[in-house]
Design a protein around this motif. Structure first.
Motif, PDB file in Angstrom:
ATOM      1  N   ARG A  35       0.694  -1.041   0.190  1.00 22.21           N
ATOM      2  CA  ARG A  35      -0.061   0.093   0.366  1.00 22.21           C
ATOM      3  C   ARG A  35       0.928   1.507   0.277  1.00 22.21           C
ATOM      4  N   TYR A  36       2.125   1.413   0.812  1.00 24.64           N
ATOM      5  CA  TYR A  36       2.900   2.197   1.246  1.00 24.64           C
ATOM      6  C   TYR A  36       3.373   2.694  -0.215  1.00 24.64           C
ATOM      7  N   LEU A  37       3.881   1.474  -0.975  1.00 19.97           N
ATOM      8  CA  LEU A  37       4.844   1.703  -2.724  1.00 19.97           C
ATOM      9  C   LEU A  37       3.354   2.085  -3.791  1.00 19.97           C
ATOM     10  N   ARG A  38       2.512   1.977  -3.899  1.00 16.89           N
ATOM     11  CA  ARG A  38       0.866   2.737  -4.195  1.00 16.89           C
ATOM     12  C   ARG A  38       0.443   3.625  -4.149  1.00 16.89           C
ATOM     13  N   SER A  39       1.269   4.121  -2.984  1.00 14.90           N
ATOM     14  CA  SER A  39       1.240   5.756  -2.091  1.00 14.90           C
ATOM     15  C   SER A  39       1.551   6.360  -2.646  1.00 14.90           C
ATOM     16  N   LEU A  40       2.823   5.801  -2.913  1.00 13.89           N
ATOM     17  CA  LEU A  40       4.902   7.347  -2.838  1.00 13.89           C
ATOM     18  C   LEU A  40       4.143   6.922  -4.561  1.00 13.89           C
ATOM     19  N   ALA A  41       4.322   5.808  -5.373  1.00 16.37           N
ATOM     20  CA  ALA A  41       3.732   6.448  -6.843  1.00 16.37           C
ATOM     21  C   ALA A  41       3.316   7.309  -7.214  1.00 16.37           C
ATOM     22  N   LYS A  42       1.956   7.532  -7.021  1.00 18.63           N
ATOM     23  CA  LYS A  42       1.161   8.825  -6.461  1.00 18.63           C
ATOM     24  C   LYS A  42       1.502  10.428  -6.339  1.00 18.63           C
ATOM     25  N   GLU A  43       2.313   9.951  -5.789  1.00 23.74           N
ATOM     26  CA  GLU A  43       2.840  11.351  -5.309  1.00 23.74           C
ATOM     27  C   GLU A  43       4.794  11.124  -5.067  1.00 23.74           C
ATOM     28  N   LEU A  44       4.726  10.812  -6.420  1.00 20.80           N
ATOM     29  CA  LEU A  44       6.049  10.831  -6.883  1.00 20.80           C
ATOM     30  C   LEU A  44       6.558  12.595  -7.541  1.00 20.80           C
ATOM     31  N   GLU A  45       6.229  13.146  -7.413  1.00 18.83           N
ATOM     32  CA  GLU A  45       6.733  14.731  -8.156  1.00 18.83           C
ATOM     33  C   GLU A  45       6.891  15.500  -6.585  1.00 18.83           C
TER      34      GLU A  45
END
Length: 282
Positions: A265-275
Protein backbone atom coordinates in the motif's frame (compact mmCIF):
# COMPACT_ATOMS: atom_id res chain seq x y z
CA UNK A 1 41.17 -39.37 -3.46
CA UNK A 2 44.65 -38.21 -2.42
CA UNK A 3 44.94 -37.67 1.36
CA UNK A 4 45.60 -33.95 0.94
CA UNK A 5 42.41 -33.39 -1.07
CA UNK A 6 39.58 -32.39 1.25
CA UNK A 7 35.98 -33.18 0.40
CA UNK A 8 35.25 -29.46 0.08
CA UNK A 9 38.15 -28.97 -2.33
CA UNK A 10 36.97 -31.85 -4.50
CA UNK A 11 33.43 -30.49 -4.51
CA UNK A 12 34.56 -26.98 -5.48
CA UNK A 13 36.85 -28.36 -8.17
CA UNK A 14 34.03 -30.36 -9.71
CA UNK A 15 31.77 -27.32 -9.70
CA UNK A 16 34.48 -25.21 -11.35
CA UNK A 17 34.86 -27.78 -14.10
CA UNK A 18 31.12 -27.80 -14.67
CA UNK A 19 31.05 -24.01 -14.84
CA UNK A 20 33.94 -23.92 -17.30
CA UNK A 21 32.24 -26.42 -19.58
CA UNK A 22 28.93 -24.55 -19.34
CA UNK A 23 30.77 -21.36 -20.37
CA UNK A 24 32.27 -23.21 -23.35
CA UNK A 25 35.85 -22.44 -22.33
CA UNK A 26 38.69 -24.92 -22.91
CA UNK A 27 41.22 -25.33 -20.12
CA UNK A 28 43.94 -23.75 -22.26
CA UNK A 29 41.90 -20.56 -22.62
CA UNK A 30 41.35 -20.33 -18.85
CA UNK A 31 45.03 -20.88 -18.16
CA UNK A 32 46.08 -18.14 -20.59
CA UNK A 33 43.48 -15.69 -19.26
CA UNK A 34 44.71 -16.09 -15.68
CA UNK A 35 48.41 -16.51 -16.42
CA UNK A 36 48.43 -20.10 -15.14
CA UNK A 37 49.64 -23.38 -16.53
CA UNK A 38 47.00 -25.71 -17.93
CA UNK A 39 48.05 -28.32 -15.38
CA UNK A 40 47.06 -25.92 -12.57
CA UNK A 41 43.55 -25.63 -13.99
CA UNK A 42 43.28 -29.42 -14.27
CA UNK A 43 44.60 -30.02 -10.75
CA UNK A 44 42.22 -27.44 -9.27
CA UNK A 45 39.27 -29.06 -11.02
CA UNK A 46 40.37 -32.47 -9.76
CA UNK A 47 40.74 -31.27 -6.17
CA UNK A 48 44.49 -31.96 -6.33
CA UNK A 49 45.67 -28.36 -5.92
CA UNK A 50 45.04 -26.10 -2.94
CA UNK A 51 43.02 -23.14 -4.17
CA UNK A 52 43.05 -19.68 -2.64
CA UNK A 53 40.13 -17.29 -2.43
CA UNK A 54 41.97 -15.07 -4.91
CA UNK A 55 42.32 -17.94 -7.39
CA UNK A 56 38.69 -18.96 -7.22
CA UNK A 57 37.54 -15.34 -7.47
CA UNK A 58 39.44 -15.04 -10.75
CA UNK A 59 37.85 -18.21 -12.12
CA UNK A 60 34.34 -17.20 -11.09
CA UNK A 61 34.72 -13.76 -12.63
CA UNK A 62 35.91 -15.36 -15.86
CA UNK A 63 32.92 -17.73 -15.89
CA UNK A 64 30.42 -14.95 -15.11
CA UNK A 65 28.54 -16.71 -12.32
CA UNK A 66 25.70 -15.26 -10.27
CA UNK A 67 26.33 -13.53 -6.94
CA UNK A 68 24.83 -16.34 -4.87
CA UNK A 69 26.88 -19.11 -6.46
CA UNK A 70 29.94 -16.90 -6.23
CA UNK A 71 29.31 -16.37 -2.51
CA UNK A 72 28.81 -20.10 -1.89
CA UNK A 73 31.97 -21.28 -3.62
CA UNK A 74 34.03 -18.51 -2.05
CA UNK A 75 32.57 -19.40 1.35
CA UNK A 76 33.35 -23.11 1.00
CA UNK A 77 36.89 -22.32 -0.16
CA UNK A 78 37.48 -19.87 2.69
CA UNK A 79 36.16 -22.38 5.23
CA UNK A 80 38.47 -25.06 3.84
CA UNK A 81 41.39 -22.63 4.21
CA UNK A 82 40.38 -21.56 7.72
CA UNK A 83 39.38 -18.02 6.68
CA UNK A 84 36.31 -16.26 8.06
CA UNK A 85 36.46 -12.87 6.32
CA UNK A 86 37.90 -11.83 2.99
CA UNK A 87 37.69 -9.18 0.28
CA UNK A 88 37.28 -9.96 -3.40
CA UNK A 89 38.25 -7.24 -5.81
CA UNK A 90 37.26 -6.96 -9.43
CA UNK A 91 34.19 -6.33 -11.49
CA UNK A 92 30.97 -8.21 -10.94
CA UNK A 93 27.97 -8.60 -13.15
CA UNK A 94 24.62 -10.30 -12.65
CA UNK A 95 24.50 -13.60 -14.49
CA UNK A 96 22.59 -16.84 -14.37
CA UNK A 97 23.83 -19.66 -12.19
CA UNK A 98 23.98 -23.15 -13.64
CA UNK A 99 21.45 -24.18 -10.97
CA UNK A 100 19.87 -22.54 -7.90
CA UNK A 101 22.15 -22.86 -4.88
CA UNK A 102 20.46 -20.70 -2.24
CA UNK A 103 17.62 -21.71 0.04
CA UNK A 104 17.17 -18.18 1.37
CA UNK A 105 18.44 -14.68 0.60
CA UNK A 106 18.05 -11.86 3.11
CA UNK A 107 18.93 -8.39 1.87
CA UNK A 108 18.92 -4.84 3.22
CA UNK A 109 18.99 -2.03 0.66
CA UNK A 110 19.37 1.53 2.02
CA UNK A 111 20.39 3.38 -1.14
CA UNK A 112 19.63 1.43 -4.30
CA UNK A 113 17.10 -1.10 -5.52
CA UNK A 114 18.31 -4.70 -5.82
CA UNK A 115 19.13 -6.06 -9.28
CA UNK A 116 16.62 -8.84 -8.59
CA UNK A 117 13.72 -6.36 -8.42
CA UNK A 118 14.47 -3.90 -11.21
CA UNK A 119 12.44 -3.54 -14.39
CA UNK A 120 14.39 -3.77 -17.62
CA UNK A 121 14.08 -0.03 -18.32
CA UNK A 122 15.09 0.92 -14.78
CA UNK A 123 18.00 -1.54 -14.86
CA UNK A 124 19.24 0.05 -18.07
CA UNK A 125 19.05 3.54 -16.55
CA UNK A 126 20.91 2.43 -13.44
CA UNK A 127 23.63 0.75 -15.52
CA UNK A 128 24.00 3.87 -17.65
CA UNK A 129 24.23 6.11 -14.59
CA UNK A 130 26.97 3.85 -13.22
CA UNK A 131 29.01 4.31 -16.39
CA UNK A 132 28.39 0.84 -17.78
CA UNK A 133 29.78 0.48 -21.29
CA UNK A 134 26.87 -1.72 -22.42
CA UNK A 135 23.77 -0.92 -20.33
CA UNK A 136 21.49 -2.95 -22.60
CA UNK A 137 23.53 -6.12 -22.04
CA UNK A 138 23.62 -5.47 -18.29
CA UNK A 139 19.85 -5.00 -18.17
CA UNK A 140 19.35 -8.25 -20.08
CA UNK A 141 21.66 -10.10 -17.69
CA UNK A 142 19.66 -8.80 -14.73
CA UNK A 143 16.43 -10.00 -16.28
CA UNK A 144 17.92 -13.49 -16.65
CA UNK A 145 19.10 -13.42 -13.05
CA UNK A 146 15.56 -12.60 -11.88
CA UNK A 147 14.26 -15.88 -13.27
CA UNK A 148 15.43 -17.50 -10.03
CA UNK A 149 12.61 -15.75 -8.15
CA UNK A 150 9.90 -17.51 -10.16
CA UNK A 151 11.66 -20.86 -10.65
CA UNK A 152 10.05 -23.89 -9.04
CA UNK A 153 13.01 -24.45 -6.73
CA UNK A 154 13.98 -20.80 -6.30
CA UNK A 155 15.03 -19.30 -2.96
CA UNK A 156 12.99 -17.48 -0.35
CA UNK A 157 13.85 -13.79 -0.81
CA UNK A 158 13.42 -11.47 2.18
CA UNK A 159 14.11 -7.79 1.50
CA UNK A 160 14.13 -4.70 3.68
CA UNK A 161 14.14 -1.62 1.47
CA UNK A 162 14.60 1.96 2.62
CA UNK A 163 12.10 4.10 0.67
CA UNK A 164 14.85 6.61 -0.06
CA UNK A 165 16.37 4.05 -2.43
CA UNK A 166 13.28 4.45 -4.62
CA UNK A 167 13.81 8.19 -4.95
CA UNK A 168 17.15 7.88 -6.72
CA UNK A 169 16.61 10.02 -9.82
CA UNK A 170 18.47 7.81 -12.27
CA UNK A 171 15.56 7.89 -14.72
CA UNK A 172 12.58 10.09 -15.71
CA UNK A 173 9.75 10.32 -13.20
CA UNK A 174 7.40 8.10 -15.21
CA UNK A 175 10.00 5.35 -15.43
CA UNK A 176 10.68 5.53 -11.68
CA UNK A 177 6.93 5.40 -11.06
CA UNK A 178 6.62 2.29 -13.24
CA UNK A 179 9.46 0.73 -11.25
CA UNK A 180 7.72 1.41 -7.93
CA UNK A 181 4.41 0.04 -9.20
CA UNK A 182 6.17 -3.03 -10.58
CA UNK A 183 7.71 -3.56 -7.17
CA UNK A 184 4.27 -3.39 -5.55
CA UNK A 185 2.91 -5.98 -7.99
CA UNK A 186 5.80 -8.36 -7.38
CA UNK A 187 5.53 -7.98 -3.61
CA UNK A 188 1.83 -8.85 -3.85
CA UNK A 189 2.11 -11.77 -6.28
CA UNK A 190 5.40 -13.56 -5.65
CA UNK A 191 4.88 -16.05 -2.85
CA UNK A 192 8.59 -16.38 -2.02
CA UNK A 193 9.20 -12.61 -1.88
CA UNK A 194 8.82 -10.90 1.50
CA UNK A 195 9.35 -7.20 0.81
CA UNK A 196 9.21 -4.72 3.67
CA UNK A 197 9.69 -0.99 3.19
CA UNK A 198 11.03 1.50 5.73
CA UNK A 199 8.92 4.62 5.03
CA UNK A 200 10.35 8.09 4.64
CA UNK A 201 10.81 9.73 8.03
CA UNK A 202 10.39 6.51 10.02
CA UNK A 203 12.15 6.67 13.43
CA UNK A 204 15.42 4.74 13.11
CA UNK A 205 15.32 2.26 15.99
CA UNK A 206 17.73 0.18 13.88
CA UNK A 207 20.19 1.49 11.31
CA UNK A 208 22.91 0.34 8.93
CA UNK A 209 24.87 2.77 6.77
CA UNK A 210 25.57 0.07 4.19
CA UNK A 211 23.50 -2.56 2.48
CA UNK A 212 24.26 -6.23 2.91
CA UNK A 213 23.10 -9.65 1.75
CA UNK A 214 22.86 -12.88 3.74
CA UNK A 215 22.97 -16.17 1.84
CA UNK A 216 21.76 -19.48 3.28
CA UNK A 217 22.71 -22.31 0.93
CA UNK A 218 21.04 -25.61 0.12
CA UNK A 219 24.21 -27.66 0.55
CA UNK A 220 24.68 -28.70 4.18
CA UNK A 221 28.46 -28.17 4.08
CA UNK A 222 28.21 -24.61 2.72
CA UNK A 223 28.47 -22.04 5.53
CA UNK A 224 26.11 -19.02 5.51
CA UNK A 225 27.80 -15.99 3.98
CA UNK A 226 27.23 -12.25 4.38
CA UNK A 227 28.27 -9.94 1.55
CA UNK A 228 28.82 -6.17 1.67
CA UNK A 229 29.27 -4.46 -1.70
CA UNK A 230 31.53 -1.58 -2.63
CA UNK A 231 32.45 -0.01 -6.00
CA UNK A 232 35.89 -1.67 -6.10
CA UNK A 233 35.25 -5.01 -4.42
CA UNK A 234 33.05 -6.96 -2.03
CA UNK A 235 33.68 -8.00 1.56
CA UNK A 236 32.49 -11.46 2.61
CA UNK A 237 32.02 -12.85 6.13
CA UNK A 238 31.30 -16.41 7.24
CA UNK A 239 32.30 -16.85 10.89
CA UNK A 240 29.32 -17.71 13.13
CA UNK A 241 29.77 -14.54 15.19
CA UNK A 242 29.77 -12.31 12.11
CA UNK A 243 26.75 -14.08 10.61
CA UNK A 244 24.83 -13.78 13.87
CA UNK A 245 25.47 -10.02 14.01
CA UNK A 246 24.09 -9.59 10.49
CA UNK A 247 21.10 -11.78 11.26
CA UNK A 248 20.25 -9.74 14.37
CA UNK A 249 20.71 -6.48 12.44
CA UNK A 250 18.49 -7.70 9.60
CA UNK A 251 15.74 -8.74 12.00
CA UNK A 252 15.96 -5.36 13.74
CA UNK A 253 15.61 -3.56 10.41
CA UNK A 254 12.63 -5.77 9.57
CA UNK A 255 10.97 -4.69 12.81
CA UNK A 256 11.36 -1.03 11.79
CA UNK A 257 9.86 -1.60 8.34
CA UNK A 258 6.20 -1.91 7.44
CA UNK A 259 4.68 -5.38 7.18
CA UNK A 260 4.43 -6.83 3.67
CA UNK A 261 0.82 -5.83 2.95
CA UNK A 262 1.38 -2.35 4.37
CA UNK A 263 4.51 -2.02 2.24
CA UNK A 264 2.50 -2.73 -0.93
CA UNK A 265 0.00 0.00 0.00
CA UNK A 266 2.84 2.38 0.81
CA UNK A 267 4.52 1.75 -2.56
CA UNK A 268 1.30 2.50 -4.44
CA UNK A 269 0.83 5.70 -2.45
CA UNK A 270 4.44 6.76 -3.06
CA UNK A 271 4.03 6.22 -6.81
CA UNK A 272 1.04 8.60 -6.87
CA UNK A 273 2.90 11.46 -5.22
CA UNK A 274 6.32 10.93 -6.76
CA UNK A 275 6.50 14.44 -8.18
CA UNK A 276 6.74 15.75 -4.61
CA UNK A 277 10.16 14.15 -4.29
CA UNK A 278 11.68 14.09 -7.77
CA UNK A 279 12.53 17.05 -9.96
CA UNK A 280 10.43 16.89 -13.13
CA UNK A 281 12.26 19.60 -15.07
CA UNK A 282 15.46 19.22 -17.06
Amino acid sequence: MPPEASAQRVRVGGELRRLRLAAGLPGEHVARALGWSQSKVSRIEGGLHAITVKDIAGLLELYGVSDDLRAELLGVTAADNGDGAWIVRGSRGPASAVEPVTARIRQYQPAALSDLLQTREYARSVSEAMGDGDPDASAEARMRHQEALTATNGPQYDVVLDARALLLAVAPVDLVRNQILSLAVRAHRLTRLDLRVIPLGRPAAAFSATGFTLYDFRAADSPPVARVESPTGDAYFSTPDDIQRYVVLFESLQSVALESAESVRYLRSLAKELERYLCTSA
